[in-house]
Design a protein around this motif. Sequence first.
Motif, PDB file in Angstrom:
ATOM      1  N   ARG A  18       0.826  -1.214   0.000  1.00  0.00           N
ATOM      2  CA  ARG A  18       0.000   0.000   0.000  1.00  0.00           C
ATOM      3  C   ARG A  18       0.855   1.257   0.000  1.00  0.00           C
ATOM      4  O   ARG A  18       0.529   2.244  -0.683  1.00  0.00           O
ATOM      5  CB  ARG A  18      -0.924  -0.002   1.219  1.00  0.00           C
ATOM      6  CG  ARG A  18      -2.020  -1.043   1.182  1.00  0.00           C
ATOM      7  CD  ARG A  18      -2.946  -0.881   2.380  1.00  0.00           C
ATOM      8  NE  ARG A  18      -3.921  -1.947   2.476  1.00  0.00           N
ATOM      9  CZ  ARG A  18      -4.885  -1.992   3.398  1.00  0.00           C
ATOM     10  NH1 ARG A  18      -4.966  -1.024   4.308  1.00  0.00           N
ATOM     11  NH2 ARG A  18      -5.741  -2.997   3.428  1.00  0.00           N
ATOM     12  N   VAL A  24      -4.833  -1.773  -4.859  1.00  0.00           N
ATOM     13  CA  VAL A  24      -4.765  -0.786  -3.780  1.00  0.00           C
ATOM     14  C   VAL A  24      -5.745   0.360  -4.004  1.00  0.00           C
ATOM     15  O   VAL A  24      -6.496   0.756  -3.106  1.00  0.00           O
ATOM     16  CB  VAL A  24      -3.331  -0.239  -3.630  1.00  0.00           C
ATOM     17  CG1 VAL A  24      -3.301   0.948  -2.662  1.00  0.00           C
ATOM     18  CG2 VAL A  24      -2.402  -1.343  -3.138  1.00  0.00           C
ATOM     19  N   GLN A  83      -2.407   5.305   1.642  1.00  0.00           N
ATOM     20  CA  GLN A  83      -2.032   4.630   2.889  1.00  0.00           C
ATOM     21  C   GLN A  83      -1.067   5.531   3.650  1.00  0.00           C
ATOM     22  O   GLN A  83       0.090   5.682   3.272  1.00  0.00           O
ATOM     23  CB  GLN A  83      -1.357   3.287   2.612  1.00  0.00           C
ATOM     24  CG  GLN A  83      -0.762   2.610   3.851  1.00  0.00           C
ATOM     25  CD  GLN A  83      -1.804   2.286   4.899  1.00  0.00           C
ATOM     26  OE1 GLN A  83      -2.743   1.545   4.651  1.00  0.00           O
ATOM     27  NE2 GLN A  83      -1.652   2.850   6.096  1.00  0.00           N
TER      28      GLN A  83
END
Length: 288
Positions: free
Chosen positions: A54, A92, A110
């Motif tokens: 991520r 992702v 993230q």
Amino acid sequence: MIAVLNEVLGYVEEHLTEEIDVAGLTSGLGTTEYHVRRMFSSLAGMPLSEYIRRRRMTVAAADVIGGHDLLGTAVRFGYGSTEAFNRAFRAVHGVGPADVRRDGGPLRTQPQLRFRLTIEGNTTMDTRIADRPAFRLVGHTARVPLIHQGPNPHIQAHIASLPAAEHLRLRAMSNTEPDGLLQVSADVDPDYTEGSELTYLHGVAVSEGTPVPEDLDAIEVPAGTWAVFRTAGPYPAALQSTWAATAADWFPSNPWRLRPGPSVVAILDRAEDFSTATTELWLPVERA
């Protein structure tokens, strides 16, 4: 342990475009990859490998939006082709690089994680340390997916497939700690990834030299130290809360770390409908 996890996070951030040697890093920090992966997964709610992916795709999104060559970006972040990079990017962000380049998003960022230990002091954990000689776990095994919260229907089905007489037969075989009928999880993914497969054994513990009937499976357990956590309350919620608290509270506060080996739940007492139970959670540990 909190300091070690933050060291790992800092190292990951500095090496996002390189191969990350978690085993070498954790060894240099005086711990083990196994323990770090288990603690990270329990505290962060995701495997370390997923966090790295991520973070890489979060940083890679800036290159994609900036118009950088996709193959060059893929190679920079460790992917051998644009197809492999596109799959990771879509997993992702939910969209492909071409969509992001055209529309500027949407992006699922993230953030960098940072662990902090909060001391509340409102929960006392009933724990003991047990040094045990080698023993055997004997019973019926099945391969099942890992489920973090709530009853595991695959395990429930496996137990329900055994006749009542078999439970009595197994209980009569028990001759060493952990006592009683046991729920054993072995061969667990170190990242503790939900949905990954593990070996589940429903059975009992017997001393090392005890013969194993041909119709039963056995897991050989070497001599070692165990942390034993006793809990009572709604089942399985109280047990799962205790399991989570070992990572959040107990391991960061005590000079022990997880070592490879099966996790064992001993059912000491339970309600007729299994809505409540008194259990012991046995985790293999070693001095940190």
